[in-house]
Design a protein around this motif. Structure first.
Motif, PDB file in Angstrom:
ATOM      1  N   TYR A   1       8.410  26.495 -25.034  1.00 13.91           N
ATOM      2  CA  TYR A   1       8.601  25.137 -24.543  1.00 13.91           C
ATOM      3  C   TYR A   1      10.077  24.973 -24.178  1.00 13.91           C
ATOM      4  O   TYR A   1      10.961  25.280 -24.982  1.00 13.91           O
ATOM      5  CB  TYR A   1       8.206  24.112 -25.607  1.00 13.91           C
ATOM      6  CG  TYR A   1       6.764  24.244 -26.037  1.00 13.91           C
ATOM      7  CD1 TYR A   1       5.734  23.815 -25.207  1.00 13.91           C
ATOM      8  CD2 TYR A   1       6.432  24.815 -27.264  1.00 13.91           C
ATOM      9  CE1 TYR A   1       4.400  23.939 -25.585  1.00 13.91           C
ATOM     10  CE2 TYR A   1       5.111  24.943 -27.661  1.00 13.91           C
ATOM     11  CZ  TYR A   1       4.101  24.509 -26.817  1.00 13.91           C
ATOM     12  OH  TYR A   1       2.784  24.647 -27.185  1.00 13.91           O
ATOM     13  N   LEU A   2      10.336  24.491 -22.963  1.00 13.51           N
ATOM     14  CA  LEU A   2      11.700  24.337 -22.477  1.00 13.51           C
ATOM     15  C   LEU A   2      12.038  22.851 -22.310  1.00 13.51           C
ATOM     16  O   LEU A   2      11.276  22.100 -21.711  1.00 13.51           O
ATOM     17  CB  LEU A   2      11.866  25.044 -21.133  1.00 13.51           C
ATOM     18  CG  LEU A   2      13.253  24.940 -20.472  1.00 13.51           C
ATOM     19  CD1 LEU A   2      14.333  25.567 -21.350  1.00 13.51           C
ATOM     20  CD2 LEU A   2      13.225  25.596 -19.090  1.00 13.51           C
ATOM     21  N   ALA A   3      13.193  22.467 -22.851  1.00 16.70           N
ATOM     22  CA  ALA A   3      13.653  21.083 -22.755  1.00 16.70           C
ATOM     23  C   ALA A   3      14.976  21.012 -22.016  1.00 16.70           C
ATOM     24  O   ALA A   3      15.850  21.861 -22.194  1.00 16.70           O
ATOM     25  CB  ALA A   3      13.821  20.489 -24.153  1.00 16.70           C
ATOM     26  N   SER A   4      15.120  19.989 -21.177  1.00 23.04           N
ATOM     27  CA  SER A   4      16.419  19.679 -20.579  1.00 23.04           C
ATOM     28  C   SER A   4      16.540  18.159 -20.489  1.00 23.04           C
ATOM     29  O   SER A   4      15.649  17.433 -20.946  1.00 23.04           O
ATOM     30  CB  SER A   4      16.605  20.341 -19.209  1.00 23.04           C
ATOM     31  OG  SER A   4      17.974  20.310 -18.836  1.00 23.04           O
ATOM     32  N   LYS A   5      17.651  17.692 -19.887  1.00 24.90           N
ATOM     33  CA  LYS A   5      17.978  16.276 -20.003  1.00 24.90           C
ATOM     34  C   LYS A   5      18.630  15.742 -18.731  1.00 24.90           C
ATOM     35  O   LYS A   5      19.345  16.476 -18.041  1.00 24.90           O
ATOM     36  CB  LYS A   5      18.932  16.059 -21.185  1.00 24.90           C
ATOM     37  CG  LYS A   5      18.515  16.772 -22.469  1.00 24.90           C
ATOM     38  CD  LYS A   5      19.596  16.734 -23.522  1.00 24.90           C
ATOM     39  CE  LYS A   5      19.209  17.570 -24.726  1.00 24.90           C
ATOM     40  NZ  LYS A   5      19.373  19.015 -24.455  1.00 24.90           N
ATOM     41  N   PHE A   6      18.433  14.432 -18.487  1.00 28.55           N
ATOM     42  CA  PHE A   6      19.158  13.773 -17.403  1.00 28.55           C
ATOM     43  C   PHE A   6      20.530  13.374 -17.915  1.00 28.55           C
ATOM     44  O   PHE A   6      20.639  12.660 -18.918  1.00 28.55           O
ATOM     45  CB  PHE A   6      18.407  12.546 -16.896  1.00 28.55           C
ATOM     46  CG  PHE A   6      19.211  11.760 -15.905  1.00 28.55           C
ATOM     47  CD1 PHE A   6      19.424  12.260 -14.631  1.00 28.55           C
ATOM     48  CD2 PHE A   6      19.814  10.557 -16.254  1.00 28.55           C
ATOM     49  CE1 PHE A   6      20.209  11.568 -13.711  1.00 28.55           C
ATOM     50  CE2 PHE A   6      20.592   9.849 -15.350  1.00 28.55           C
ATOM     51  CZ  PHE A   6      20.796  10.365 -14.072  1.00 28.55           C
ATOM     52  N   PRO A   7      21.613  13.783 -17.244  1.00 29.25           N
ATOM     53  CA  PRO A   7      22.972  13.618 -17.778  1.00 29.25           C
ATOM     54  C   PRO A   7      23.567  12.230 -17.609  1.00 29.25           C
ATOM     55  O   PRO A   7      24.592  12.034 -16.949  1.00 29.25           O
ATOM     56  CB  PRO A   7      23.767  14.663 -16.986  1.00 29.25           C
ATOM     57  CG  PRO A   7      23.065  14.731 -15.667  1.00 29.25           C
ATOM     58  CD  PRO A   7      21.600  14.560 -15.986  1.00 29.25           C
TER      59      PRO A   7
ATOM     60  N   GLY B   1      24.891  19.651 -18.536  1.00 32.81           N
ATOM     61  CA  GLY B   1      26.310  19.876 -18.740  1.00 32.81           C
ATOM     62  C   GLY B   1      26.678  20.989 -19.693  1.00 32.81           C
ATOM     63  O   GLY B   1      27.863  21.336 -19.813  1.00 32.81           O
ATOM     64  N   TYR B   2      25.699  21.588 -20.395  1.00 36.97           N
ATOM     65  CA  TYR B   2      26.026  22.625 -21.369  1.00 36.97           C
ATOM     66  C   TYR B   2      26.672  23.828 -20.685  1.00 36.97           C
ATOM     67  O   TYR B   2      26.209  24.297 -19.646  1.00 36.97           O
ATOM     68  CB  TYR B   2      24.776  23.073 -22.116  1.00 36.97           C
ATOM     69  CG  TYR B   2      24.178  22.049 -23.055  1.00 36.97           C
ATOM     70  CD1 TYR B   2      24.803  20.824 -23.298  1.00 36.97           C
ATOM     71  CD2 TYR B   2      22.982  22.302 -23.712  1.00 36.97           C
ATOM     72  CE1 TYR B   2      24.249  19.894 -24.159  1.00 36.97           C
ATOM     73  CE2 TYR B   2      22.425  21.382 -24.585  1.00 36.97           C
ATOM     74  CZ  TYR B   2      23.059  20.174 -24.801  1.00 36.97           C
ATOM     75  OH  TYR B   2      22.503  19.260 -25.664  1.00 36.97           O
ATOM     76  N   HIS B   3      27.729  24.326 -21.293  1.00 37.11           N
ATOM     77  CA  HIS B   3      28.464  25.476 -20.755  1.00 37.11           C
ATOM     78  C   HIS B   3      28.848  25.269 -19.294  1.00 37.11           C
ATOM     79  O   HIS B   3      28.686  26.146 -18.448  1.00 37.11           O
ATOM     80  CB  HIS B   3      27.645  26.771 -20.918  1.00 37.11           C
ATOM     81  CG  HIS B   3      27.562  27.252 -22.335  1.00 37.11           C
ATOM     82  ND1 HIS B   3      28.624  27.849 -22.969  1.00 37.11           N
ATOM     83  CD2 HIS B   3      26.539  27.212 -23.239  1.00 37.11           C
ATOM     84  CE1 HIS B   3      28.259  28.170 -24.208  1.00 37.11           C
ATOM     85  NE2 HIS B   3      27.006  27.779 -24.400  1.00 37.11           N
ATOM     86  N   ASN B   4      29.344  24.057 -19.023  1.00 42.67           N
ATOM     87  CA  ASN B   4      29.790  23.713 -17.666  1.00 42.67           C
ATOM     88  C   ASN B   4      28.719  23.987 -16.609  1.00 42.67           C
ATOM     89  O   ASN B   4      29.009  24.433 -15.497  1.00 42.67           O
ATOM     90  CB  ASN B   4      31.077  24.466 -17.315  1.00 42.67           C
ATOM     91  CG  ASN B   4      32.262  24.008 -18.138  1.00 42.67           C
ATOM     92  OD1 ASN B   4      32.302  22.867 -18.600  1.00 42.67           O
ATOM     93  ND2 ASN B   4      33.218  24.883 -18.344  1.00 42.67           N
ATOM     94  N   GLY B   5      27.479  23.721 -16.987  1.00 43.18           N
ATOM     95  CA  GLY B   5      26.379  23.858 -16.040  1.00 43.18           C
ATOM     96  C   GLY B   5      25.700  25.215 -16.022  1.00 43.18           C
ATOM     97  O   GLY B   5      24.690  25.400 -15.329  1.00 43.18           O
ATOM     98  N   GLN B   6      26.203  26.169 -16.796  1.00 43.60           N
ATOM     99  CA  GLN B   6      25.650  27.528 -16.768  1.00 43.60           C
ATOM    100  C   GLN B   6      24.501  27.742 -17.752  1.00 43.60           C
ATOM    101  O   GLN B   6      23.735  28.684 -17.615  1.00 43.60           O
ATOM    102  CB  GLN B   6      26.761  28.546 -17.062  1.00 43.60           C
ATOM    103  CG  GLN B   6      27.832  28.609 -15.989  1.00 43.60           C
ATOM    104  CD  GLN B   6      27.261  28.952 -14.634  1.00 43.60           C
ATOM    105  OE1 GLN B   6      26.654  29.998 -14.444  1.00 43.60           O
ATOM    106  NE2 GLN B   6      27.469  28.058 -13.671  1.00 43.60           N
ATOM    107  N   SER B   7      24.381  26.886 -18.746  1.00 46.57           N
ATOM    108  CA  SER B   7      23.349  27.078 -19.759  1.00 46.57           C
ATOM    109  C   SER B   7      21.946  27.070 -19.152  1.00 46.57           C
ATOM    110  O   SER B   7      21.114  27.932 -19.458  1.00 46.57           O
ATOM    111  CB  SER B   7      23.452  25.986 -20.831  1.00 46.57           C
ATOM    112  OG  SER B   7      22.409  26.097 -21.773  1.00 46.57           O
ATOM    113  N   GLU B   8      21.663  26.099 -18.289  1.00 46.29           N
ATOM    114  CA  GLU B   8      20.338  26.029 -17.670  1.00 46.29           C
ATOM    115  C   GLU B   8      20.049  27.282 -16.856  1.00 46.29           C
ATOM    116  O   GLU B   8      18.925  27.814 -16.880  1.00 46.29           O
ATOM    117  CB  GLU B   8      20.245  24.793 -16.771  1.00 46.29           C
ATOM    118  CG  GLU B   8      20.183  23.483 -17.526  1.00 46.29           C
ATOM    119  CD  GLU B   8      20.155  22.272 -16.615  1.00 46.29           C
ATOM    120  OE1 GLU B   8      19.455  21.300 -16.940  1.00 46.29           O
ATOM    121  OE2 GLU B   8      20.848  22.295 -15.570  1.00 46.29           O
ATOM    122  N   ILE B   9      21.057  27.770 -16.168  1.00 45.40           N
ATOM    123  CA  ILE B   9      20.872  28.956 -15.317  1.00 45.40           C
ATOM    124  C   ILE B   9      20.570  30.186 -16.154  1.00 45.40           C
ATOM    125  O   ILE B   9      19.590  30.906 -15.913  1.00 45.40           O
ATOM    126  CB  ILE B   9      22.129  29.196 -14.456  1.00 45.40           C
ATOM    127  CG1 ILE B   9      22.323  28.048 -13.457  1.00 45.40           C
ATOM    128  CG2 ILE B   9      22.029  30.536 -13.720  1.00 45.40           C
ATOM    129  CD1 ILE B   9      23.633  28.102 -12.701  1.00 45.40           C
TER     130      ILE B   9
END
Length: 376
Positions: free
Chosen positions: A79-85, A56-64
């Protein structure tokens, strides 16, 4: 750069959080890619190897954006981290769909670190409900090497965390908590750290500056800090507090510009934990800062026996204190969402029965009215 050991890996103690990246406009999705690229280059050059994003960061644009930029560097260099919303209950039945999309958005074959996002009152029942298959699916991805380390972040109460850990604690490898010198007592961070440590789980830190509020504090407090460490910056004190906690492995900071990044990197070039005198000073200062705003509820619960509406007054006062101290924020809103509507502060009828038995002589009825007005 300071590094902390985690399962044979050397993680930079300072991690770059991608929730507050520089923007081209007031639109939170309009990330300034050029400036973000410069920041990542500087971070890489100065030893930061941990990068944290989310659905959800930056309305979905952060991951991109972050995924695209990191493609310029060898995969083994960060090392890259992300999360289940799970902060959004409507996502609970979509774990496979979302996880696959996240790998696609970041253009990666695996996540080094992956988290259950924001375990709290509004989602704990769903997170624990096996019909959604979230835990089962994420564990399968770990077995397949698409998740290297599985953990969780939490803004919920101790009771909520205990429920989550009782079921999944055996599989959690790290826990991300809101920790800073204000929340060490105010949000019970000290007790939350002790809880996850009892499961042998290392701690990651989020909101080390409490959304930037600890980067600028009253001059009366600054003077006292400078007497003890004349060369230390105000944000530096917040970070040194975390360097003083042996339980902490990674400190995530959401940096919005190069100035913040360079200053934070400079702080984390040296490990300078507090002396006993400095730790006492910062804790006393935090208590004074909170005490000037927060209502002194001790959760004795004498009040609840006198409330004809059956309100959980201590919990409501805790959420009210957070709202007042923070000037809003999402925690009070999340907290109220977990409480039945008829038990919200606007249900208070102002009978003052609670006030007659309050040892702290808190004007509870006035607080409930003010809280209700603020949440409209």
């Amino acid at each position: 750069m300071i590094y902390r050991e985690f399962q044979g890996k050397q993680l930079s103690m300072l991690g770059l959080g991608a929730m507050r990246l520089p923007l081209c406009s007031k639109d939170d999705a309009d990330i300034d890619v050029a400036k973000t690229k410069e920041m990542v280059a500087y971070a890489m050059e100065h030893g930061i190897n941990y990068y944290d994003t989310a659905w959800g960061y930056h309305n979905g644009q952060s991951e991109i954006v972050l995924g695209e930029i990191l493609n310029e560097y060898p995969r083994e260099s960060y090392y890259l981290a992300s999360k289940f919303p799970g902060y959004d209950i409507s996502n609970m039945g979509k774990v496979e769909e979302i996880f696959e999309k996240q790998l696609e958005k970041t253009q990666k074959e695996y996540f080094d670190f992956y988290l259950f996002h924001n375990v709290c009152e509004i989602n704990i029942d769903a997170y624990l409900d096996e019909k959604y298959g979230i835990f089962e699916y994420l564990m399968k991805q770990k077995e397949n090497g698409r998740i290297r380390h599985l953990g969780f972040s939490a803004h919920g109460s101790l009771e909520v965390m205990e429920r989550f850990l009782k079921k999944y604690g055996h599989a959690m490898e790290f826990c991300q908590l809101q920790i800073n010198y204000i929340d060490w007592e105010f949000q019970k961070s000290r007790e939350k750290v002790a809880l996850v440590q009892s499961y042998g789980i290392p701690v990651w830190v989020m909101e080390p500056l409490r959304g930037g509020k600890l980067a600028k504090i009253s001059e009366e407090y600054v003077a006292g800090l400078q007497e003890l460490r004349p060369e230390e910056s105000v944000p530096g004190w917040a970070f040194r507090f975390l360097q003083s906690l042996p339980e902490v492995t990674v400190v995530l900071s959401g940096m919005s510009n190069m100035e913040q990044l360079t200053a934070n990197v400079k702080t984390f070039e040296t490990d300078a934990p507090f002396s006993d005198e400095e730790m006492k000073h910062i804790k006393d200062m935090a208590a004074k800062m909170v005490g000037r705003i927060a209502l002194p509820c001790t959760a004795c619960r004498y009040c609840t026996s006198k409330c004809p509406k059956g309100l959980d007054i201590p919990t409501l006062l805790e959420l009210y204190n957070e709202h007042i101290f923070t000037g809003g924020g999402f925690l009070p809103e999340f907290g109220l969402m977990a409480i039945e509507k008829e038990k919200h502060p606007d249900a208070c009828i102002g009978c003052r029965g609670c006030e007659a038995v309050c040892p702290q002589q808190i004007k509870i009825s006035e607080a409930m009215k003010d809280f209700a007005d603020k949440m409209k």
